[in-house]
Design a protein around this motif. Structure first.
Motif, PDB file in Angstrom:
ATOM      1  N   ALA A 193      36.342  43.938  43.819  1.00 57.74           N
ATOM      2  CA  ALA A 193      36.478  43.676  45.534  1.00 57.74           C
ATOM      3  C   ALA A 193      37.011  42.436  45.652  1.00 57.74           C
ATOM      4  CB  ALA A 193      35.588  44.410  45.451  1.00 57.74           C
ATOM      5  N   TRP A 194      36.545  41.244  45.332  1.00 58.99           N
ATOM      6  CA  TRP A 194      37.777  40.447  45.386  1.00 58.99           C
ATOM      7  C   TRP A 194      38.479  40.051  45.397  1.00 58.99           C
ATOM      8  CZ3 TRP A 194      39.804  35.982  44.671  1.00 58.99           C
ATOM      9  CH2 TRP A 194      39.729  34.528  46.009  1.00 58.99           C
ATOM     10  N   ILE A 195      39.246  40.090  44.559  1.00 59.22           N
ATOM     11  CA  ILE A 195      40.650  39.888  44.272  1.00 59.22           C
ATOM     12  C   ILE A 195      41.809  41.102  44.539  1.00 59.22           C
ATOM     13  CG2 ILE A 195      42.512  40.406  42.468  1.00 59.22           C
ATOM     14  CD1 ILE A 195      40.387  39.383  40.331  1.00 59.22           C
ATOM     15  N   GLN A 196      41.174  42.764  45.078  1.00 58.49           N
ATOM     16  CA  GLN A 196      41.698  43.447  46.201  1.00 58.49           C
ATOM     17  C   GLN A 196      41.756  43.170  47.345  1.00 58.49           C
ATOM     18  OE1 GLN A 196      43.151  45.908  44.948  1.00 58.49           O
ATOM     19  NE2 GLN A 196      42.442  46.155  42.978  1.00 58.49           N
ATOM     20  N   GLU A 197      40.803  42.137  48.457  1.00 61.03           N
ATOM     21  CA  GLU A 197      40.848  41.415  49.423  1.00 61.03           C
ATOM     22  C   GLU A 197      41.108  41.185  49.453  1.00 61.03           C
ATOM     23  OE1 GLU A 197      36.874  41.200  52.730  1.00 61.03           O
ATOM     24  OE2 GLU A 197      36.536  41.851  50.247  1.00 61.03           O
ATOM     25  N   GLN A 198      40.896  39.793  49.277  1.00 59.70           N
ATOM     26  CA  GLN A 198      41.515  37.944  49.227  1.00 59.70           C
ATOM     27  C   GLN A 198      42.846  37.668  48.747  1.00 59.70           C
ATOM     28  OE1 GLN A 198      39.552  36.247  50.548  1.00 59.70           O
ATOM     29  NE2 GLN A 198      37.898  37.893  50.709  1.00 59.70           N
ATOM     30  N   MET A 199      43.188  38.455  47.719  1.00 53.41           N
ATOM     31  CA  MET A 199      44.506  38.066  47.085  1.00 53.41           C
ATOM     32  C   MET A 199      45.296  39.173  47.008  1.00 53.41           C
ATOM     33  SD  MET A 199      43.346  37.172  43.008  1.00 53.41           S
ATOM     34  CE  MET A 199      45.287  36.649  42.922  1.00 53.41           C
ATOM     35  N   SER A 200      45.556  40.566  47.590  1.00 55.94           N
ATOM     36  CA  SER A 200      46.269  41.481  48.071  1.00 55.94           C
ATOM     37  C   SER A 200      47.374  41.148  48.898  1.00 55.94           C
ATOM     38  CB  SER A 200      46.031  42.884  48.549  1.00 55.94           C
ATOM     39  OG  SER A 200      44.489  42.696  49.558  1.00 55.94           O
ATOM     40  N   PRO A 201      46.972  40.165  49.935  1.00 56.60           N
ATOM     41  CA  PRO A 201      47.866  39.570  51.480  1.00 56.60           C
ATOM     42  C   PRO A 201      48.928  38.792  50.336  1.00 56.60           C
ATOM     43  CG  PRO A 201      46.028  39.334  51.576  1.00 56.60           C
ATOM     44  CD  PRO A 201      45.610  39.297  49.894  1.00 56.60           C
ATOM     45  N   TYR A 202      48.754  38.808  49.076  1.00 61.56           N
ATOM     46  CA  TYR A 202      49.787  37.543  48.616  1.00 61.56           C
ATOM     47  C   TYR A 202      50.479  38.285  47.540  1.00 61.56           C
ATOM     48  CZ  TYR A 202      47.027  34.181  51.482  1.00 61.56           C
ATOM     49  OH  TYR A 202      46.109  33.789  51.943  1.00 61.56           O
ATOM     50  N   PHE A 203      49.850  39.249  47.268  1.00 59.85           N
ATOM     51  CA  PHE A 203      50.192  39.885  45.554  1.00 59.85           C
ATOM     52  C   PHE A 203      50.236  41.429  45.184  1.00 59.85           C
ATOM     53  CE2 PHE A 203      48.703  35.587  44.671  1.00 59.85           C
ATOM     54  CZ  PHE A 203      49.440  35.333  43.718  1.00 59.85           C
ATOM     55  N   GLU A 204      51.043  42.177  44.734  1.00 61.15           N
ATOM     56  CA  GLU A 204      51.002  43.447  44.717  1.00 61.15           C
ATOM     57  C   GLU A 204      49.761  43.836  43.198  1.00 61.15           C
ATOM     58  OE1 GLU A 204      54.323  45.353  43.550  1.00 61.15           O
ATOM     59  OE2 GLU A 204      55.456  45.043  45.650  1.00 61.15           O
ATOM     60  N   ILE A 205      48.757  44.620  42.922  1.00 56.66           N
ATOM     61  CA  ILE A 205      47.988  44.424  41.579  1.00 56.66           C
ATOM     62  C   ILE A 205      47.513  45.172  41.780  1.00 56.66           C
ATOM     63  CG2 ILE A 205      45.523  43.695  41.461  1.00 56.66           C
ATOM     64  CD1 ILE A 205      45.577  42.433  44.518  1.00 56.66           C
ATOM     65  N   GLU A 206      47.663  45.689  39.792  1.00 62.02           N
ATOM     66  CA  GLU A 206      47.466  47.049  39.184  1.00 62.02           C
ATOM     67  C   GLU A 206      46.156  46.022  38.568  1.00 62.02           C
ATOM     68  OE1 GLU A 206      49.187  49.928  36.425  1.00 62.02           O
ATOM     69  OE2 GLU A 206      50.746  47.795  36.961  1.00 62.02           O
ATOM     70  N   CYS A 207      45.599  46.542  37.894  1.00 69.25           N
ATOM     71  CA  CYS A 207      44.819  45.995  36.710  1.00 69.25           C
ATOM     72  C   CYS A 207      44.766  47.437  35.535  1.00 69.25           C
ATOM     73  CB  CYS A 207      42.847  46.862  37.835  1.00 69.25           C
ATOM     74  SG  CYS A 207      41.490  46.221  36.246  1.00 69.25           S
ATOM     75  N   LEU A 208      45.141  46.437  34.472  1.00 68.63           N
ATOM     76  CA  LEU A 208      45.497  46.782  33.886  1.00 68.63           C
ATOM     77  C   LEU A 208      44.455  47.033  32.309  1.00 68.63           C
ATOM     78  CD1 LEU A 208      48.449  45.077  32.746  1.00 68.63           C
ATOM     79  CD2 LEU A 208      49.081  47.354  34.048  1.00 68.63           C
ATOM     80  N   SER A 209      43.064  46.785  32.392  1.00 67.58           N
ATOM     81  CA  SER A 209      42.194  46.814  31.327  1.00 67.58           C
ATOM     82  C   SER A 209      40.924  46.227  31.828  1.00 67.58           C
ATOM     83  CB  SER A 209      42.471  46.033  30.450  1.00 67.58           C
ATOM     84  OG  SER A 209      41.378  46.212  29.006  1.00 67.58           O
ATOM     85  N   THR A 210      40.218  46.547  31.914  1.00 73.58           N
ATOM     86  CA  THR A 210      38.227  46.622  31.892  1.00 73.58           C
ATOM     87  C   THR A 210      37.705  46.791  30.892  1.00 73.58           C
ATOM     88  OG1 THR A 210      38.480  46.790  34.831  1.00 73.58           O
ATOM     89  CG2 THR A 210      36.478  45.635  33.325  1.00 73.58           C
ATOM     90  N   GLN A 211      37.306  45.634  30.079  1.00 77.41           N
ATOM     91  CA  GLN A 211      36.453  46.039  29.092  1.00 77.41           C
ATOM     92  C   GLN A 211      34.687  45.153  29.080  1.00 77.41           C
ATOM     93  OE1 GLN A 211      38.278  44.930  25.522  1.00 77.41           O
ATOM     94  NE2 GLN A 211      40.652  44.779  26.427  1.00 77.41           N
ATOM     95  N   ASP A 212      34.031  45.516  28.305  1.00 77.53           N
ATOM     96  CA  ASP A 212      32.836  44.770  28.437  1.00 77.53           C
ATOM     97  C   ASP A 212      32.608  44.280  26.876  1.00 77.53           C
ATOM     98  OD1 ASP A 212      29.739  44.279  27.106  1.00 77.53           O
ATOM     99  OD2 ASP A 212      28.967  46.416  27.692  1.00 77.53           O
ATOM    100  N   VAL A 213      32.518  42.881  27.229  1.00 74.59           N
ATOM    101  CA  VAL A 213      32.562  41.569  26.559  1.00 74.59           C
ATOM    102  C   VAL A 213      31.342  40.953  25.997  1.00 74.59           C
ATOM    103  CG1 VAL A 213      35.011  41.923  27.113  1.00 74.59           C
ATOM    104  CG2 VAL A 213      33.388  40.369  28.593  1.00 74.59           C
ATOM    105  N   LEU A 214      30.304  41.642  26.226  1.00 74.73           N
ATOM    106  CA  LEU A 214      29.150  40.935  26.644  1.00 74.73           C
ATOM    107  C   LEU A 214      28.975  40.643  25.302  1.00 74.73           C
ATOM    108  CD1 LEU A 214      26.623  39.257  27.712  1.00 74.73           C
ATOM    109  CD2 LEU A 214      24.970  41.888  27.623  1.00 74.73           C
ATOM    110  N   ALA A 215      28.436  40.938  24.161  1.00 74.34           N
ATOM    111  CA  ALA A 215      28.689  40.801  23.294  1.00 74.34           C
ATOM    112  C   ALA A 215      29.056  40.054  21.829  1.00 74.34           C
ATOM    113  CB  ALA A 215      28.211  41.946  21.556  1.00 74.34           C
ATOM    114  N   GLN A 216      30.107  39.382  22.535  1.00 78.86           N
ATOM    115  CA  GLN A 216      31.395  38.695  22.479  1.00 78.86           C
ATOM    116  C   GLN A 216      31.258  37.129  22.592  1.00 78.86           C
ATOM    117  OE1 GLN A 216      33.418  41.947  23.034  1.00 78.86           O
ATOM    118  NE2 GLN A 216      32.493  42.666  20.839  1.00 78.86           N
ATOM    119  N   ASN A 217      30.269  37.372  23.702  1.00 78.97           N
ATOM    120  CA  ASN A 217      29.787  35.471  23.958  1.00 78.97           C
ATOM    121  C   ASN A 217      29.136  35.330  23.881  1.00 78.97           C
ATOM    122  OD1 ASN A 217      32.391  35.114  26.006  1.00 78.97           O
ATOM    123  ND2 ASN A 217      32.643  37.734  25.736  1.00 78.97           N
TER     124      ASN A 217
END
Length: 218
Positions: free
Chosen positions: A173-197
């Motif tokens: 939500a922050w990326i879409q709201e705050q960065m969209s005035p400057y950039f076209e935005i496309e989310c390519l992937s979102t992954q659960d990475v808790l176990a790897q951290n």
């Protein structure tokens, strides 16, 4: 967040943000940007990441910016790269074949070195800034990048109250709201990475996701 914070991290080698291998998401998603060989790519807050080497191996001209002098020097020494150093304004420019790193304050980097840039890569820059400084970074990045520059952004998101950053949580939500005035935005992937951290698991952070975005400077 003061520059001394990062200088202290490098001095004590508390650099958990540094990976000893090329980022897997960079390998998976960078080819989708389809940048031509010889294109210039900007990497802000680059540290001594091996991602610079990967980008150079793709035939790209890589321009990094890093605050800490030790990080820059370690990049060249650990990769056995010859280097030339030249003072350019407020920055020191370290240069070898296909890779140049401007050592100094990103917020004071002039636009001239990036005038021919057509790509950019941010894995650890946006998430390095606390909320109160994050928009300043986005605005500075946007001012440095020529229109139509295409880039890859990698972020982390988690309940910020569960853990003190960095890395800081950055929501979609922050990326879409705050960065969209400057950039076209496309989310390519979102992954659960808790176990790897393990750090997040140890601190009992309930969830952790890592996202990849394709950005185009407007």
């Amino acid at each position: 967040m003061q520059p001394s914070f990062w200088h202290d991290k490098w001095a004590s080698q508390q650099i958990g943000f540094h990976l000893d291998e090329v980022n897997a998401l960079l390998i998976d998603y960078w080819p989708q940007l389809k940048l031509a060989a010889g294109s210039q790519v900007f990497v802000p807050l680059c540290g001594k990441t091996l991602d610079l080497c990967y980008l150079a191996e793709q035939g790209l001209e890589v321009i990094g910016c890093e605050l800490n002098q030790s990080a820059v020097e370690q990049f060249f020494s650990e990769n056995d790269l010859p280097v030339e150093r030249q003072t350019q304004g407020e920055h020191e420019c370290y240069r070898t074949e296909q890779v140049s790193i401007y050592q100094g304050d990103l917020f004071r980097l002039p636009k001239e070195p990036l005038e021919a840039v057509s790509g950019f890569y941010d894995r650890a820059a946006l998430i390095a800034w606390p909320h109160e400084m994050r928009l300043q970074y986005v605005e500075s990045l946007a001012k440095l990048l020529p229109p139509k520059s295409i880039g890859l952004l990698i972020t982390l998101d988690y309940p910020q109250e569960a853990l003190n950053g960095p890395p800081f949580a950055v929501s979609d939500a922050w990326i879409q709201e705050q960065m969209s005035p400057y950039f076209e935005i496309e989310c390519l992937s979102t992954q659960d990475v808790l176990a790897q951290n393990p750090r997040f698991v140890k601190k009992q952070v309930p969830w952790l996701t890592e996202s990849v975005y394709r950005l185009v400077r407007r």
